[in-house]
Motif scaffolding. Structure first.
Motif, PDB file in Angstrom:
ATOM      1  N   CYS A 179      13.154  -6.383   5.361  1.00  0.00           N
ATOM      2  CA  CYS A 179      11.471  -6.538   5.837  1.00  0.00           C
ATOM      3  C   CYS A 179      10.081  -5.977   5.337  1.00  0.00           C
ATOM      4  CB  CYS A 179      11.588  -5.738   7.311  1.00  0.00           C
ATOM      5  SG  CYS A 179      12.010  -3.404   7.034  1.00  0.00           S
ATOM      6  N   GLY A 180      10.737  -4.799   4.714  1.00  0.00           N
ATOM      7  CA  GLY A 180       8.961  -4.351   3.847  1.00  0.00           C
ATOM      8  C   GLY A 180       8.643  -3.166   3.602  1.00  0.00           C
ATOM      9  N   ALA A 181       8.934  -2.472   5.549  1.00  0.00           N
ATOM     10  CA  ALA A 181       7.718  -1.935   5.617  1.00  0.00           C
ATOM     11  C   ALA A 181       8.050   0.095   5.030  1.00  0.00           C
ATOM     12  CB  ALA A 181       8.535  -1.779   7.506  1.00  0.00           C
ATOM     13  N   CYS A 182       9.165  -0.097   3.872  1.00  0.00           N
ATOM     14  CA  CYS A 182       9.735   0.924   2.757  1.00  0.00           C
ATOM     15  C   CYS A 182       8.961   0.616   1.648  1.00  0.00           C
ATOM     16  CB  CYS A 182      10.727   1.252   3.301  1.00  0.00           C
ATOM     17  SG  CYS A 182      11.638   0.494   2.294  1.00  0.00           S
ATOM     18  N   PHE A 209       2.742  -1.030  12.004  1.00  0.00           N
ATOM     19  CA  PHE A 209       4.215  -0.584  11.605  1.00  0.00           C
ATOM     20  C   PHE A 209       4.272  -0.884  10.133  1.00  0.00           C
ATOM     21  CE2 PHE A 209       8.726  -0.614  11.039  1.00  0.00           C
ATOM     22  CZ  PHE A 209       9.147   0.696  11.066  1.00  0.00           C
ATOM     23  N   CYS A 210       4.413  -2.465   9.972  1.00  0.00           N
ATOM     24  CA  CYS A 210       4.230  -2.899   9.085  1.00  0.00           C
ATOM     25  C   CYS A 210       3.538  -2.709   7.497  1.00  0.00           C
ATOM     26  CB  CYS A 210       5.084  -4.497   8.570  1.00  0.00           C
ATOM     27  SG  CYS A 210       3.809  -5.482   9.959  1.00  0.00           S
ATOM     28  N   THR A 211       2.048  -2.193   8.034  1.00  0.00           N
ATOM     29  CA  THR A 211       0.833  -2.435   7.608  1.00  0.00           C
ATOM     30  C   THR A 211       1.639  -0.961   6.399  1.00  0.00           C
ATOM     31  OG1 THR A 211      -0.119  -2.445   9.729  1.00  0.00           O
ATOM     32  CG2 THR A 211      -1.181  -1.405   7.733  1.00  0.00           C
ATOM     33  N   PRO A 212       1.643   0.337   6.072  1.00  0.00           N
ATOM     34  CA  PRO A 212       2.038   0.967   5.202  1.00  0.00           C
ATOM     35  C   PRO A 212       3.061   0.134   4.330  1.00  0.00           C
ATOM     36  CG  PRO A 212       2.184   1.534   6.849  1.00  0.00           C
ATOM     37  CD  PRO A 212       2.075   0.877   7.877  1.00  0.00           C
ATOM     38  N   GLY A 213       3.608  -0.928   4.275  1.00  0.00           N
ATOM     39  CA  GLY A 213       4.114  -1.472   3.167  1.00  0.00           C
ATOM     40  C   GLY A 213       3.534  -2.629   3.150  1.00  0.00           C
ATOM     41  N   VAL A 257       3.364 -11.885  -0.174  1.00  0.00           N
ATOM     42  CA  VAL A 257       2.352 -11.293   0.886  1.00  0.00           C
ATOM     43  C   VAL A 257       3.785 -11.758   1.922  1.00  0.00           C
ATOM     44  CG1 VAL A 257       0.488 -10.516   1.482  1.00  0.00           C
ATOM     45  CG2 VAL A 257       1.136 -12.318   2.161  1.00  0.00           C
ATOM     46  N   SER A 258       3.663 -12.935   2.190  1.00  0.00           N
ATOM     47  CA  SER A 258       5.276 -13.141   2.540  1.00  0.00           C
ATOM     48  C   SER A 258       6.430 -12.913   1.794  1.00  0.00           C
ATOM     49  CB  SER A 258       5.789 -14.994   2.125  1.00  0.00           C
ATOM     50  OG  SER A 258       6.054 -15.504   0.999  1.00  0.00           O
ATOM     51  N   ALA A 259       6.299 -11.756   1.208  1.00  0.00           N
ATOM     52  CA  ALA A 259       7.649 -10.718   1.152  1.00  0.00           C
ATOM     53  C   ALA A 259       8.506  -9.581   2.407  1.00  0.00           C
ATOM     54  CB  ALA A 259       7.594 -10.298  -0.681  1.00  0.00           C
ATOM     55  N   ASN A 260       7.039  -9.685   2.873  1.00  0.00           N
ATOM     56  CA  ASN A 260       7.368  -8.826   4.006  1.00  0.00           C
ATOM     57  C   ASN A 260       6.937  -9.436   5.123  1.00  0.00           C
ATOM     58  OD1 ASN A 260       7.231  -7.105   1.360  1.00  0.00           O
ATOM     59  ND2 ASN A 260       5.368  -5.377   2.217  1.00  0.00           N
TER      60      ASN A 260
END
Length: 180
Positions: free
Chosen positions: A48-51, A104-108, A132-135
């Motif tokens: 997901c890339g959130a981290c 939620f995803c913004t920091p990533g 950006v499609s990676a997240n």
């Protein structure tokens, strides 16, 4: 008894000594041991890339690294960008373009974009869209994220260079060729 290791992590320019097990993930060390909760935990599988954080300047998934693997590396989290009272240019662009909804995803995304723009300051919208499609984001549809990153890149290219006092040239003006 689980073996523990003393590691020194350099996070946002500061050294932190931690006692961790060999299996302690970097995202857990950041969130639970260093209380840097801007790095989010999503899928815990690197999908997901959130981290996403920066490791030696490159975007990396903190859920896929162990804390012991990060010793000696330069780590940057979203907390390094700015604060609610003083956001950096990328954070302002995300706000201006409404490039976040639930957040939620913004920091990533911010850390992915920060690392991407550092390596590709003259990226096209198509290249930004690919990066950006990676997240994963379930709310925005990505268009506003692409617009925010593109706007920030454009502003950074036009901003005065603080080392020489001159604006960075636009693409095509003294542009270094990109590798094929």
């Amino acid at each position: 008894m689980t073996d523990q290791y003393l590691v020194t992590l350099t996070v946002n320019g500061e050294d932190h000594e931690l006692l961790v097990t060999a299996r302690r993930t970097l995202v857990d060390a950041l969130r639970h041991d260093l209380h840097l909760t801007g790095t989010h935990v999503g899928c815990e599988h690197g999908v997901c890339g959130a981290c996403t954080i920066l490791v030696d300047g490159a975007p990396a998934r903190a859920c896929l690294m162990f804390a012991v693997q990060a010793e000696g590396r330069d780590l940057r989290t979203v907390e390094s960008l700015g604060s609610p009272d003083s956001p950096n240019d990328l954070q302002r662009a995300f706000s201006e373009h409404h490039a976040l909804q639930c957040g939620f995803c913004t920091p990533g995304f911010l850390m992915l974009a920060e690392g991407f723009l550092a390596s590709r300051p003259r990226a096209t919208k198509a290249e930004i869209r690919e990066a950006v499609s990676a997240n994963l984001c379930r709310c925005t549809g990505y268009q506003t994220i692409v617009e925010a990153v593109d706007d920030c890149a454009s502003r950074r290219r036009c901003a005065p260079d603080t080392t020489e006092g001159e604006a960075t040239p636009e693409p095509g003006q003294n542009d270094t060729p990109r590798p094929a």
